[in-house]
Design an enzyme around this catalytic site. Sequence first.
Site, short mmCIF file in Angstrom:
data_model
loop_
_atom_site.label_atom_id
_atom_site.label_comp_id
_atom_site.label_asym_id
_atom_site.label_seq_id
_atom_site.Cartn_x
_atom_site.Cartn_y
_atom_site.Cartn_z
N PHE A 196 12.07 10.25 -35.06
CA PHE A 196 12.80 9.92 -33.84
C PHE A 196 14.08 9.12 -34.11
CE2 PHE A 196 8.31 10.45 -32.71
CZ PHE A 196 8.42 11.56 -31.89
N ARG A 197 14.64 9.29 -35.28
CA ARG A 197 15.89 8.61 -35.68
C ARG A 197 15.78 7.08 -35.66
NH1 ARG A 197 20.12 13.14 -34.63
NH2 ARG A 197 19.27 14.43 -36.25
N LEU A 198 14.55 6.59 -35.77
CA LEU A 198 14.37 5.13 -35.87
C LEU A 198 14.26 4.79 -37.35
CD1 LEU A 198 11.98 4.67 -32.82
CD2 LEU A 198 14.44 4.23 -32.97
#
Length: 220
Positions: A196-198
Amino acid sequence: MAADRLIPPSPSEETYAVDQDQGEVFTEDDPIALFAAWLTLAKKTEPNDPNTMALATVDAQGMPDLRMVLLKDVDASGLTFYTNTESAKGEQLADSPMAAICFHWKSIRRQVRFRGHVTPVSNEEADAYFATRARSARIGAHASAQSRPMDGRFVLEKQVALKAAQFGIKEVTRPSHWSGYRVSPVQIEFWVNRPFRLHDRLQFTRENVSADWKTARLYP
Ligand SMILES: Cc1cc2nc3c(=O)[nH]c(=O)nc-3n(C[C@H](O)[C@H](O)[C@H](O)COP(=O)(O)O)c2cc1C
């Protein structure tokens, strides 16, 4: 060509969800040891040249320049690469001896960035590395006026033939315009892809090359 056909679309929620979380990746306290561990991993999975790095320098106007070079050595003193010292990068480094470096290994979805001060390697070190290169690559180093305009490929091939004839069976010694540079980092940042692009970022900084490292976690 329309950008939407050239550039892949943003991943769907589903694609994000299947992004594998890589678990603990900051496995070393020392950034050079951590870099070595990541490079070792990348060597197993990258299709070619895991030691390729983007090297950024600035010109006399302060305009950044960027190209790929090969990392040839790394230890506590820094990262070493070899090139033509009369090339664009060589001139830029003579004027402004600082550089940034970026590795990106697609196969393991990791990035490492360095910023640091640049010093030429010693003649002995450059000679020792030059001697390990294939004879044809050593002749090429004599023949190529890297970064300067060339009147067609034939001119280069003629230079190569000329240098090969000049050396004959003699040892091909290092030309004075070909040497190495060491980038001694004052900042190193490790980045790893997370779902999740974290993503995770760990930055090491030090005031100068002999000071102790400080660490910080950065927002992605
Ligand atoms: C994968 C890859 C590795 C390269 N490795 C080197 C290298 O180690 N040394 C070098 O001088 N050029 C290397 N090059 C060529 C440089 O990217 C660049 O074209 C050349 O050094 C001239 O750059 P300059 O005009 O900015 O000085 C490499 C290019 C690629 C694509």
